[in-house]
Design a protein around this motif. Structure first.
Motif, PDB file in Angstrom:
ATOM      1  N   TYR A   1      56.166  51.289  43.269  1.00 14.76           N
ATOM      2  CA  TYR A   1      56.896  50.471  44.440  1.00 14.76           C
ATOM      3  C   TYR A   1      56.357  51.230  45.761  1.00 14.76           C
ATOM      4  CZ  TYR A   1      60.147  48.375  41.027  1.00 14.76           C
ATOM      5  OH  TYR A   1      60.687  47.957  39.975  1.00 14.76           O
ATOM      6  N   ARG A   2      55.246  51.864  45.505  1.00 16.71           N
ATOM      7  CA  ARG A   2      54.837  52.798  46.931  1.00 16.71           C
ATOM      8  C   ARG A   2      53.452  52.726  47.085  1.00 16.71           C
ATOM      9  NH1 ARG A   2      56.708  58.485  45.409  1.00 16.71           N
ATOM     10  NH2 ARG A   2      55.493  59.122  47.137  1.00 16.71           N
ATOM     11  N   SER A   3      52.661  51.593  46.548  1.00 16.25           N
ATOM     12  CA  SER A   3      51.369  51.561  46.910  1.00 16.25           C
ATOM     13  C   SER A   3      51.093  49.913  47.166  1.00 16.25           C
ATOM     14  CB  SER A   3      50.602  51.788  45.602  1.00 16.25           C
ATOM     15  OG  SER A   3      48.983  52.061  46.220  1.00 16.25           O
ATOM     16  N   ASP A   4      50.000  49.547  47.526  1.00 11.94           N
ATOM     17  CA  ASP A   4      49.694  48.245  47.878  1.00 11.94           C
ATOM     18  C   ASP A   4      49.982  47.265  46.819  1.00 11.94           C
ATOM     19  OD1 ASP A   4      48.901  48.585  50.591  1.00 11.94           O
ATOM     20  OD2 ASP A   4      46.915  49.299  49.934  1.00 11.94           O
ATOM     21  N   ASN A   5      50.007  47.628  45.545  1.00  7.18           N
ATOM     22  CA  ASN A   5      50.472  46.553  44.685  1.00  7.18           C
ATOM     23  C   ASN A   5      51.668  45.839  44.638  1.00  7.18           C
ATOM     24  OD1 ASN A   5      51.268  49.439  43.452  1.00  7.18           O
ATOM     25  ND2 ASN A   5      52.186  48.073  42.241  1.00  7.18           N
ATOM     26  N   VAL A   6      52.598  46.669  45.330  1.00  6.27           N
ATOM     27  CA  VAL A   6      54.023  46.039  45.392  1.00  6.27           C
ATOM     28  C   VAL A   6      54.220  44.888  46.573  1.00  6.27           C
ATOM     29  CG1 VAL A   6      54.982  47.503  47.671  1.00  6.27           C
ATOM     30  CG2 VAL A   6      56.344  46.785  45.798  1.00  6.27           C
ATOM     31  N   SER A   7      53.176  44.899  47.373  1.00  6.88           N
ATOM     32  CA  SER A   7      53.054  43.501  48.134  1.00  6.88           C
ATOM     33  C   SER A   7      53.137  42.200  47.389  1.00  6.88           C
ATOM     34  CB  SER A   7      52.148  43.552  49.200  1.00  6.88           C
ATOM     35  OG  SER A   7      52.221  44.705  50.257  1.00  6.88           O
ATOM     36  N   PHE A   8      52.182  42.277  46.189  1.00  7.35           N
ATOM     37  CA  PHE A   8      51.971  41.182  45.155  1.00  7.35           C
ATOM     38  C   PHE A   8      53.143  41.185  44.164  1.00  7.35           C
ATOM     39  CE2 PHE A   8      48.110  42.261  47.534  1.00  7.35           C
ATOM     40  CZ  PHE A   8      47.817  40.877  47.942  1.00  7.35           C
TER      41      PHE A   8
ATOM     42  N   ILE B   1      44.523  30.940  45.928  1.00  5.16           N
ATOM     43  CA  ILE B   1      44.010  32.007  45.024  1.00  5.16           C
ATOM     44  C   ILE B   1      45.275  33.006  44.325  1.00  5.16           C
ATOM     45  CG2 ILE B   1      43.047  34.357  45.061  1.00  5.16           C
ATOM     46  CD1 ILE B   1      41.495  33.484  47.715  1.00  5.16           C
ATOM     47  N   TYR B   2      46.393  33.007  45.244  1.00 10.39           N
ATOM     48  CA  TYR B   2      47.598  33.856  44.562  1.00 10.39           C
ATOM     49  C   TYR B   2      48.041  32.807  43.348  1.00 10.39           C
ATOM     50  CZ  TYR B   2      46.905  36.580  48.725  1.00 10.39           C
ATOM     51  OH  TYR B   2      46.532  37.515  49.699  1.00 10.39           O
TER      52      TYR B   2
ATOM     53  N   ASN C   1      46.844  30.986  41.402  1.00  7.69           N
ATOM     54  CA  ASN C   1      46.194  31.213  40.142  1.00  7.69           C
ATOM     55  C   ASN C   1      45.844  32.552  39.734  1.00  7.69           C
ATOM     56  OD1 ASN C   1      45.366  28.343  39.282  1.00  7.69           O
ATOM     57  ND2 ASN C   1      44.315  28.359  41.285  1.00  7.69           N
ATOM     58  N   MET C   2      46.522  33.580  40.350  1.00 15.00           N
ATOM     59  CA  MET C   2      46.113  34.962  39.915  1.00 15.00           C
ATOM     60  C   MET C   2      46.713  35.597  38.788  1.00 15.00           C
ATOM     61  SD  MET C   2      45.813  38.173  42.528  1.00 15.00           S
ATOM     62  CE  MET C   2      44.442  37.630  43.527  1.00 15.00           C
ATOM     63  N   THR C   3      46.084  35.863  37.818  1.00 16.56           N
ATOM     64  CA  THR C   3      46.747  36.380  36.831  1.00 16.56           C
ATOM     65  C   THR C   3      47.211  37.637  36.621  1.00 16.56           C
ATOM     66  OG1 THR C   3      45.188  34.699  35.153  1.00 16.56           O
ATOM     67  CG2 THR C   3      46.199  37.071  34.064  1.00 16.56           C
ATOM     68  N   ALA C   4      46.532  38.706  37.424  1.00 19.45           N
ATOM     69  CA  ALA C   4      46.660  40.271  37.475  1.00 19.45           C
ATOM     70  C   ALA C   4      45.822  40.739  38.560  1.00 19.45           C
ATOM     71  CB  ALA C   4      46.742  40.978  36.307  1.00 19.45           C
ATOM     72  N   LEU C   5      46.509  41.629  39.145  1.00 20.42           N
ATOM     73  CA  LEU C   5      45.884  42.526  40.319  1.00 20.42           C
ATOM     74  C   LEU C   5      45.675  43.908  39.806  1.00 20.42           C
ATOM     75  CD1 LEU C   5      44.809  42.531  43.377  1.00 20.42           C
ATOM     76  CD2 LEU C   5      47.224  43.414  43.887  1.00 20.42           C
ATOM     77  N   PHE C   6      44.615  44.338  39.752  1.00 24.44           N
ATOM     78  CA  PHE C   6      44.212  45.957  39.582  1.00 24.44           C
ATOM     79  C   PHE C   6      44.215  46.371  40.890  1.00 24.44           C
ATOM     80  CE2 PHE C   6      43.042  43.489  35.869  1.00 24.44           C
ATOM     81  CZ  PHE C   6      43.217  44.301  34.818  1.00 24.44           C
ATOM     82  N   ASN C   7      44.838  47.287  41.458  1.00 26.65           N
ATOM     83  CA  ASN C   7      44.836  48.183  42.853  1.00 26.65           C
ATOM     84  C   ASN C   7      44.442  49.399  42.297  1.00 26.65           C
ATOM     85  OD1 ASN C   7      45.357  48.369  45.496  1.00 26.65           O
ATOM     86  ND2 ASN C   7      46.944  49.824  44.855  1.00 26.65           N
ATOM     87  N   PHE C   8      43.149  49.910  42.854  1.00 19.75           N
ATOM     88  CA  PHE C   8      42.709  51.246  42.503  1.00 19.75           C
ATOM     89  C   PHE C   8      43.086  52.058  43.586  1.00 19.75           C
ATOM     90  CE2 PHE C   8      39.693  48.210  40.306  1.00 19.75           C
ATOM     91  CZ  PHE C   8      39.678  48.752  39.034  1.00 19.75           C
TER      92      PHE C   8
ATOM     93  N   LYS D   1      33.401  33.280  41.901  1.00 20.75           N
ATOM     94  CA  LYS D   1      33.880  32.108  41.071  1.00 20.75           C
ATOM     95  C   LYS D   1      33.402  32.392  39.688  1.00 20.75           C
ATOM     96  CE  LYS D   1      35.832  29.164  44.329  1.00 20.75           C
ATOM     97  NZ  LYS D   1      37.038  29.068  44.124  1.00 20.75           N
ATOM     98  N   GLY D   2      34.239  32.123  38.826  1.00 18.94           N
ATOM     99  CA  GLY D   2      34.146  32.355  37.295  1.00 18.94           C
ATOM    100  C   GLY D   2      34.240  30.997  36.723  1.00 18.94           C
ATOM    101  N   LYS D   3      34.386  30.852  35.217  1.00 20.56           N
ATOM    102  CA  LYS D   3      34.450  29.607  34.381  1.00 20.56           C
ATOM    103  C   LYS D   3      35.909  28.845  34.658  1.00 20.56           C
ATOM    104  CE  LYS D   3      31.118  31.395  31.159  1.00 20.56           C
ATOM    105  NZ  LYS D   3      30.895  31.982  29.643  1.00 20.56           N
ATOM    106  N   SER D   4      36.906  29.823  35.092  1.00 19.67           N
ATOM    107  CA  SER D   4      38.199  29.360  35.053  1.00 19.67           C
ATOM    108  C   SER D   4      38.599  29.619  36.543  1.00 19.67           C
ATOM    109  CB  SER D   4      38.927  29.931  34.369  1.00 19.67           C
ATOM    110  OG  SER D   4      40.354  29.713  34.433  1.00 19.67           O
ATOM    111  N   ASP D   5      39.628  28.841  36.643  1.00 16.06           N
ATOM    112  CA  ASP D   5      40.292  29.118  38.512  1.00 16.06           C
ATOM    113  C   ASP D   5      41.234  30.153  38.165  1.00 16.06           C
ATOM    114  OD1 ASP D   5      39.016  26.917  39.703  1.00 16.06           O
ATOM    115  OD2 ASP D   5      40.325  25.621  39.311  1.00 16.06           O
ATOM    116  N   LYS D   6      41.645  30.386  36.893  1.00 13.98           N
ATOM    117  CA  LYS D   6      42.382  31.719  36.804  1.00 13.98           C
ATOM    118  C   LYS D   6      41.923  33.112  37.387  1.00 13.98           C
ATOM    119  CE  LYS D   6      46.247  29.950  34.675  1.00 13.98           C
ATOM    120  NZ  LYS D   6      47.328  29.972  35.148  1.00 13.98           N
ATOM    121  N   THR D   7      42.492  33.827  37.986  1.00 15.25           N
ATOM    122  CA  THR D   7      41.997  34.837  38.783  1.00 15.25           C
ATOM    123  C   THR D   7      42.377  36.256  38.493  1.00 15.25           C
ATOM    124  OG1 THR D   7      41.551  33.138  40.807  1.00 15.25           O
ATOM    125  CG2 THR D   7      41.140  35.385  41.134  1.00 15.25           C
TER     126      THR D   7
END
Length: 307
Positions: free
Chosen positions: A234-241, A174-175, A177-184, A91-97
């Motif tokens: 388009y070929r890694s897990d980020n594409v699901s999001f 969660i989704y 409010n999700m601003t961005a996803l960093f997939n490593f 949890k942070g100061k904002s619900d933005k995630t």
């Protein structure tokens, strides 16, 4: 008075140093996930479940909250068996995630004599180690953004885990409010730009990299995707999001022109540049500390395909 000032500065220096993630921590996490005992972490195996439980333990150490229900383990069906993704919330100061993800499964073993274990140190124990390192970094902090940490399963079988968790209605709050996803995805080696540098797949589809680089500290840089023609976006897990219209990119250091370890049994701890990984994790953490919903709100352009 001078002594007091010096003492204050000394204590400040200690506290700043203490928040950094150690090389020993990075090596421990990646070595455990990529150990022979994990037998390549293929989905559907006991070792894969052991890896999920290990990651859940790391999330608990970092005092993360459950994403849903009463466990970090989020089940989904795999060929009639139960497999697990792992998810925790800071949890942070904002619900933005901001989301941080990677996949913990790999391709198991083969039946050849000698070394027959696909340890998957780079692919993708390195990604899991990176997101765990970021969770470590923020353990005793209250970031501007809330943070979701997701370890996906089944990527090697067609991104099954990320697809399942992205469609889980229990995580919709969660989704939303999700601003961005960093997939490593494969960050264990030095990039073609040298140390302290990554590239972002699909960099032409959003302004995430520009906004991040504006705030980046200590020379950390996200570079353009050198393999744009391969459409890795388009070929890694980020594409699901991406399909949910969430800003989601994969971040990597691997030089595919030199990656002789990719999907081979020599993808083990010996190819890992622990110093570089540690530097990237700590500089990522310091940069993330500077981000807030006002200075970091990346947008897609009209070039991205959502289906």
């Amino acid at each position: 008075m001078k002594k007091l000032t010096y003492l204050t500065l000394s204590l400040f220096s200690i506290s700043v140093f203490a928040q950094e993630i150690s090389k020993e921590r990075v090596k421990t996490v990646i070595s455990t996930l990529a150990s022979d005992e994990m037998k390549g972490r293929e989905i559907g195996t006991l070792e894969n479940e052991n890896a999920a439980n290990y990651i859940a333990t790391l999330f608990k150490e970092n005092n993360l909250k459950y994403c849903t229900g009463n466990s970090y383990l989020i089940p989904f069906d795999y060929n009639g068996k139960t497999a697990y993704n792992v998810c925790g919330i800071k949890k942070g100061k904002s619900d933005k995630t901001l989301g941080f993800s990677g996949h913990f499964d790999h391709i198991g073993t083969n039946k050849k004599s000698g070394d027959n274990i696909y340890n998957g140190a780079d692919d993708d124990a390195s990604g899991i180690t990176t997101l765990v390192g970021i969770a470590d970094y923020f353990k005793d902090k209250e970031p501007e953004f809330s943070m979701a940490f997701m370890a996906f399963n089944g990527e090697e079988k067609g991104m099954l885990g990320s697809k399942a968790i992205s469609e889980d209605k229990n995580l919709d709050k969660i989704y939303k409010n999700m601003t961005a996803l960093f997939n490593f995805e494969m960050v264990a080696t030095e990039s073609q730009w040298g140390k302290n540098a990554l590239y972002m797949t699909g960099d032409g589809f959003s302004d995430l990299d520009e906004l991040f680089n504006t705030q980046a500290v200590n020379g950390l840089k996200i570079n353009a995707d050198p393999y744009a023609k391969q459409q890795l976006f388009y070929r890694s897990d980020n594409v699901s999001f991406v399909k949910k219209k969430i800003i989601a990119h994969s971040f990597s250091t691997v030089d595919m022109t030199k990656a002789t370890h990719y999907h081979h049994v020599n993808d083990d701890i010996n190819i890992v540049d622990v110093d570089n990984m540690t530097q990237i994790i700590n500089n990522f953490g310091k940069t993330l500390e500077k981000l807030n919903p006002k200075n970091f709100a990346p947008q897609y352009n009209d070039q991205v395909k959502f289906n």
